[in-house]
Scaffold this active site. Sequence first.
Site, PDB file in Angstrom:
ATOM      1  CG  HIS A 141      27.424 -67.422 -81.943  1.00 22.16           C
ATOM      2  ND1 HIS A 141      27.905 -66.168 -81.668  1.00 22.16           N
ATOM      3  CD2 HIS A 141      26.231 -67.247 -82.568  1.00 22.16           C
ATOM      4  CE1 HIS A 141      27.041 -65.261 -82.111  1.00 22.16           C
ATOM      5  NE2 HIS A 141      26.016 -65.902 -82.668  1.00 22.16           N
ATOM      6  CG  ASP A 218      26.825 -70.362 -76.424  1.00 23.86           C
ATOM      7  OD1 ASP A 218      25.677 -70.070 -76.011  1.00 23.86           O
ATOM      8  OD2 ASP A 218      27.275 -69.950 -77.507  1.00 23.86           O
ATOM      9  CD  GLN A 221      20.566 -71.256 -81.113  1.00 22.66           C
ATOM     10  OE1 GLN A 221      19.430 -71.723 -81.253  1.00 22.66           O
ATOM     11  NE2 GLN A 221      20.883 -70.028 -81.513  1.00 22.66           N
ATOM     12  CE  LYS A 244      20.703 -66.539 -79.787  1.00 25.77           C
ATOM     13  NZ  LYS A 244      20.526 -65.907 -81.104  1.00 25.77           N
ATOM     14  CB  CYS A 382      27.443 -65.225 -85.566  1.00 21.36           C
ATOM     15  SG  CYS A 382      26.555 -63.714 -85.908  1.00 21.36           S
TER      16      CYS A 382
END
Lengths: 424, 146
Positions: A141, A218, A221, A244, A382
Site C-alpha cells: 500500500h 503491515d 488487512q 478496518k 492506494c
Amino acid sequence: MSERIVTAVDTVVSPPVEGPWNVERIRADFPVLHQKVNGKPLVYLDNGASSQVPQVVIDRGSVYIEQEHSNIHRGVHYLSQRATTAYEGAREKVKRFINARESRECIFVRGATEGINLVMHGYGRKFIDAGDEIIISAMEHHANIVPWQMLCEEKGARLRVIPMNDAGELLIDEYEGLLNERTKLVGVTHVSNALGTINPIKEMIAQAHKYGVPVLIDGAQSAPHMPVDVQDLDCDFYVFSGHKMYAPTGSGIIYGKAELLERMNPFQGGGDMIRTVTFEKTTYADLPNKLEAGTPAIASQIGLGAAIDYLNSIGRQEAAAYEAELLRYATERVSAIEGVRIIGTAKHKASVLSFVIDDIHPHDIGTILDQEGIAVRAGHHCAQPVMQRFNVPATARASFAFYNTKEEIDVLAQTIEKVIEIFS
Amino acid sequence: MSELSELYQQVILDHNKKPRNFRKIESPTHTAEGHNPLCGDQLTIYLDLVNDEVKDVSFEGSGCAISKASASMMTQAVKGKSKQQVEDLFKGFHLMVTDDSETPEELGNLRIFEGVREFPVRVKCATLPWHTLHAAINKEELVSTE
C-alpha cells in the site's frame, strides 16, 4: 447508573456462537447493515477500506463520551482516572489480541499509516544512513512505500523491491537475493489490500533476522481477518488500523519489540511524552508514553478495545473460516462470468476479490453496483505499483467480512452481469 | 435504474466504445495532460489553434465511460469554434453538471451529460477533458481534478 459504570469498564458481549456460523445473529450486531441504499438493501463489500462497527463498540464509545469524557494520564480527579483505566485497559486487550510480551510494546496511533510513519521517523531517521538499503514488496500500500521513499531521499538510502509473479505472489528467492549487509529494514504487508495475497511473513522474517535486519509487518488487512501472534511471527514491528477491524476511525496500533522502541527517537514532541522539560533540555517518558504525544483519540482507542472483545466473543478462528468460505464462493461465482478477470490469484488469499471486466472501467462498474446498493471500491486501492504490475488502470474490489452472506455475493454476481449487459 | 439509464445513455456508451477524434495530432499548437488520480483516468488533449480558432482537436488516453465519452463529444463540439466560444462552452458544461439550474440550449448535444449531476463522484470524470482543454488553451501543461 452504577450498573452502566460496570459495563463501562468491561464491554459486555454475547457468548461465543456455537455450531455453524450464525450470520443472521452476527448481522444483528451491526446497525449500519440494516438500511437501504438507492432503494435496495445495502450490500457492504468495502470492508478492506473500512469495516462496520458493532453496537457494543458504539455503546462503549458513547459511555466514554457520556460518562467519562476527560483527559487521560494527568488528572487526579475521578473522571480522568476512569478514562485512563479504560484507555490503558484497551492497551491490555491489544496486547493479548496480538500476544505481545508487554502492553508497553503496543503504541496507540491513529491508524496503520501513522504507525509506519512513526517507525520511519523514530527508527529509520535514527538508524538508516546513506548507502543503506530498505526492502519492501511490490504489493505494498502507498502507506508502506511513500514514507520509505521520503527517508531514502533524505538519507541517500536505497529502496529495493521484492517482485511478484502473475498470480500476485512474492518471489521469495528474489527476496533472499536482495538481503545483504547493507539492508537495514524490511517492510512487508501481511495481506495485500489490492490482491488479497497472504504473504509467508514468518519465513520472510526469519530470513531477515539471519542478517540482523528488523522487519515491519503491515497488518492492516490481516489483523481483522486472522489470529495474529507477534511473538510466534517474531516480527519487530506490526501495525494495524482499528477502522478496518470493527472499531472507529482514528484508532490503531504500532507494536514494536520493547528494546527497539526504547532505542527509537520520539515521533512527535509534546505533552504526555516527557519526563521533565526545561528550556535547556527535555527528558522523555518511558514507553509507551514516549511515543504518544498529545491527547489521543481516546473514545476511538477504547472502542478498539471493545472491538477486540467482540472479535474474541464471536471466535476469530470461526470468523476466519467463514470468511474463507465466502471468498471461495465469491471467486467461483464471479470468475464464472464471461469477460471478468480476477486480479490476484495467489494460492493463499484472504478477504479480497479484485477484478476487471473487458472494456469496462472499474469506476463505471462501481457506479452501477452502487445503484443496486452494493458498496465496492473502484480505483487503484492506494497501490498504484500493483496496478502497473498487472497493466490495469484500476480494479473493482469486493472485500468481505464475517457479516457478509452468500446471498449478497449472488446479488454481486447478478449485478456484474447487468453491468456487462449495459455496456454490450 | 432510472437515474442510471440517464447516466449511461446509448450515446454515451457509443462514444465510449468508438471515441471520435481519438488520435494524436503530430505538431499541435497546444497540448495538455489531465489526470484524475481518484479513478486513474488520464488523457492528453491535442489542439491546433489558428487565429484563435480551433482548427483541429483530438485526445488520447484511458478512462471510464463518462470521461471518454465526454472527451469524445467535447472534441466534436469545439471544432471550428473560437477560443472565446470554447471557454463559454466549458463554463456552461461545468455549471450543467454541478448546478441544478436549467441547462442552456447552447450546449446542444452536450446536454446529454446533465444526468451526471446526480452522481457527484462522477462529475470530475465528465469535466476532466474540459479542464484539460482549458489548460491546453491557457498553456498549462498538467491538470488534475483531484
